[in-house]
Design a protein around this motif. Structure first.
Motif, mmCIF file in Angstrom:
data_model
loop_
_atom_site.group_PDB
_atom_site.id
_atom_site.type_symbol
_atom_site.label_atom_id
_atom_site.label_comp_id
_atom_site.label_asym_id
_atom_site.label_seq_id
_atom_site.Cartn_x
_atom_site.Cartn_y
_atom_site.Cartn_z
ATOM 1 N N ARG A 139 5.556 4.179 1.866
ATOM 2 C CA ARG A 139 6.110 5.369 2.506
ATOM 3 C C ARG A 139 6.890 4.991 3.770
ATOM 4 O O ARG A 139 7.946 5.553 4.064
ATOM 5 N N CYS A 184 -2.645 2.643 -7.443
ATOM 6 C CA CYS A 184 -2.841 4.093 -7.402
ATOM 7 C C CYS A 184 -2.172 4.777 -8.591
ATOM 8 O O CYS A 184 -2.716 5.729 -9.164
ATOM 9 N N VAL A 185 -0.991 4.303 -8.974
ATOM 10 C CA VAL A 185 -0.314 4.879 -10.137
ATOM 11 C C VAL A 185 -1.130 4.606 -11.399
ATOM 12 O O VAL A 185 -1.257 5.466 -12.276
ATOM 13 N N ASP A 241 -3.969 5.941 1.161
ATOM 14 C CA ASP A 241 -2.987 5.225 1.975
ATOM 15 C C ASP A 241 -3.237 3.730 2.045
ATOM 16 O O ASP A 241 -2.294 2.934 2.085
ATOM 17 N N GLN A 298 -4.777 13.947 -5.693
ATOM 18 C CA GLN A 298 -5.162 13.572 -4.329
ATOM 19 C C GLN A 298 -6.108 12.378 -4.294
ATOM 20 O O GLN A 298 -5.958 11.475 -3.463
ATOM 21 N N LEU A 303 0.111 0.838 -3.935
ATOM 22 C CA LEU A 303 0.755 1.927 -4.679
ATOM 23 C C LEU A 303 0.670 1.673 -6.181
ATOM 24 O O LEU A 303 0.415 2.605 -6.961
ATOM 25 N N CYS A 305 -6.280 9.980 -6.285
ATOM 26 C CA CYS A 305 -5.669 8.772 -6.854
ATOM 27 C C CYS A 305 -4.857 7.993 -5.818
ATOM 28 O O CYS A 305 -4.691 6.777 -5.939
ATOM 29 N N PHE A 306 -4.330 8.694 -4.814
ATOM 30 C CA PHE A 306 -3.422 8.068 -3.850
ATOM 31 C C PHE A 306 -4.075 7.975 -2.475
ATOM 32 O O PHE A 306 -4.140 8.944 -1.729
ATOM 33 N N ILE A 334 3.365 11.949 -8.520
ATOM 34 C CA ILE A 334 3.850 10.807 -7.733
ATOM 35 C C ILE A 334 4.888 11.263 -6.703
ATOM 36 O O ILE A 334 4.841 10.871 -5.529
ATOM 37 N N THR A 375 0.825 -1.210 0.000
ATOM 38 C CA THR A 375 0.000 0.000 0.000
ATOM 39 C C THR A 375 0.858 1.258 0.000
ATOM 40 O O THR A 375 2.065 1.209 0.262
ATOM 41 N N CYS A 376 0.213 2.366 -0.278
ATOM 42 C CA CYS A 376 0.921 3.647 -0.250
ATOM 43 C C CYS A 376 1.518 3.899 1.131
ATOM 44 O O CYS A 376 2.658 4.364 1.259
ATOM 45 N N PHE A 423 3.777 12.953 -3.406
ATOM 46 C CA PHE A 423 3.313 12.103 -2.311
ATOM 47 C C PHE A 423 4.451 11.302 -1.681
ATOM 48 O O PHE A 423 4.210 10.403 -0.870
#
Length: 292
Positions: A103, A149-150, A142, A137, A146, A139-140, A196, A98-99, A199
């Motif tokens: 991160r 989302c891209v 948490d 915002q 990921l 699109c991404f 991208i 996940t995003c 974020f």
């Protein structure tokens, strides 16, 4: 699949050019699924020498200089590239990182973050503000992968923007592209990368060629038979994964990679300095020819 790539660049000058220094970045990369079998470069007028170099990003470049007056410069490169497997370019197994998890990986693994830092920070042609971040915002999220989302971001750019060849130049700011909702593959790639990176994720610019086989009655994909650009995003546990926001596809064997960098400024096909004055005309012709 094997391809022959022919890329011809011709400059015509109103006044003689006495000195010219140039760097060519047109040699296809050799990668696990792509082999550059042959590459030749022919330049007229002929320089005294052509020096091959490998740049910071691992791209093969060729430097040459001319020191005699000329009003026409022609650079012709020919490549033979073999794509080893027929693939859509998508991971064999779906990515569920996940995003939020991605991160966290960048935060906890300092060596990973340092190795990717140049692809996370702003670069000469990729800068962003709150307006650009706000565009992506939705699109991404948490809790979502990921990779997914891209894909959502690329689909959004493909859906909302028009491909207009004469709208922009190399120096057109991303904010103008966003406001006008039009541009070319270079613009869409820069916009996607800016979103991208805003974020906190790593994204790089990929330069190459696109060959398409459209279904009967369907138009060719935009960017076909020309230089093309797309993006690559670092997905933890998978590494670099390519996405084409111009055509809303995951690049496969028909996307042929020549170089990558932070943005277009790292990998222009020809980058030169001339000592002259007056106007000049530029003509570029590209052929992507399947051999089998």
């Amino acid at each position: 699949m094997k391809y022959k790539l022919v890329h011809k660049t011709e400059y015509k000058y109103a006044e003689p050019v006495n000195n010219y220094h140039s760097l060519i970045c047109l040699t296809p990369r050799t990668l696990p699924k792509q082999l550059c079998r042959d590459f030749t470069v022919s330049i007229s007028p002929e320089p005294s020498q052509i020096i091959e170099r490998v740049d910071f990003y691992g791209n093969t470049t060729h430097y040459f200089s001319l020191h005699s007056p000329h009003k026409t410069l022609t650079v012709l490169t020919t490549s033979i590239v073999e794509c080893l497997t027929e693939t859509t370019g998508m991971p064999v197994m779906p990515s569920y990182v996940t995003c939020s998890e991605a991160r966290q990986r960048f935060t906890e693994d300092r060596s990973l973050k340092i190795s990717l830092l140049e692809y996370i920070l702003p670069s000469p042609l990729v800068k962003w503000d709150q307006e650009i971040r706000s565009y992506a915002q939705d699109c991404f999220m948490d809790e979502l992968p990921l990779y997914e989302c891209v894909q959502v971001l690329c689909r959004k750019i493909f859906t909302e923007f028009d491909f207009v060849p004469d709208f922009s130049t190399v120096q057109t700011p991303i904010r103008e592209v966003l406001a006008a909702k039009k541009g070319v593959c270079q613009d869409f790639s820069h916009l996607a990368i800016a979103c991208i990176r805003s974020f906190g994720f790593a994204a790089r610019y990929v330069s190459g060629y696109l060959e398409t086989l459209p279904p009967p009655g369907k138009a060719k994909l935009q960017g076909s038979d020309a230089s093309h650009a797309w993006i690559s995003v670092f997905i933890p546990d998978y590494g670099w994964c390519d996405f084409d926001p111009t055509n809303n596809v995951v690049p496969g064997e028909r996307h042929i990679i020549t170089a990558w960098g932070r943005d277009y400024s790292d990998v222009p096909p020809l980058k030169g300095i001339i000592f002259s004055y007056g106007k000049h005309a530029l003509e570029v012709k590209v052929d992507v020819i399947p051999l089998q």
